[in-house]
Scaffold this motif. Sequence first.
Motif: not given
Length: 274
Positions: A175-178, A180, A232, A235-236
């Motif tokens: 899940f590279p967006r969240i 990597p 997630m 990251r936000e």
Amino acid sequence: MALNNLVVRTLSGIVIAVVIIAAIVISKWTLLALSVVITVGAMHEFQKLANKHTSPLNILPIAGGVIFVIGFFLYYYDVLELKYILLLLIFIVTIPVLELFRKKPNPLENIAVSFMGLIYIGLPMALLNCMGSVVDTSGEMGYNYLYPLGFTFLIWMNDVGAYMIGSTIGKNPLFPRISPNKSWEGFWGGFIITVAVGGVIGYLTRTDIHMWLSIASVASLGGVAGDLIESMFKREAGVKDSGKIIPGHGGFLDRFDAMLIALPLVFIIIKFFN
């Protein structure tokens, strides 16, 4: 420096594991105490993450989470009647009412975050306490540490297996967006090891192996989802760790995130098999 960090992380991990195992094995009351501590710490960190964009209530949701965990425990073990547990509804209606007087921006988001903490953290920790409940020969509700201990061990095995396989042969991002650093190889490695350990637990304890295979599968999948969900949130919020209270491990959310999504699902499986 890297070696020192590894030593600190390993030692603190051992201490955490000993404390958790002891709390689960000693009695339902020590498990309740552990659940309350985790609830307070994790909800506080969750609110800190949310404070980057919203202004949720601080004390009331945490107090509600603690009372929710304790109240659910007392009801499940036949200490309090349901009518007393329904008093928890006071917290549900109080949160939006108080928002009327706070004069904070984004009231809808503030209320949502306050409720989210109760659902995301309070509910799973409440279910952890009830996971060990069994009806004894006298017909009264007793406690057996097998399920909470087995579940916790499976969550750890999933983390260990994913790290070992992922760090060794991991190439394809999960899940590279969240996150990597997580890989499909690590995911499948953790899943296979966890399911295998679940089968061993069922065999050694002479309980339903199919149930333990189901628990292990769901614990692995839910654990990965829980880890990604917390990543997630972080990251936000633009932070690496949810807190710093556990040396080498970050905060409560960093340490127990995998449990939060897996717990309700595993609880359902246990109750369907029993």
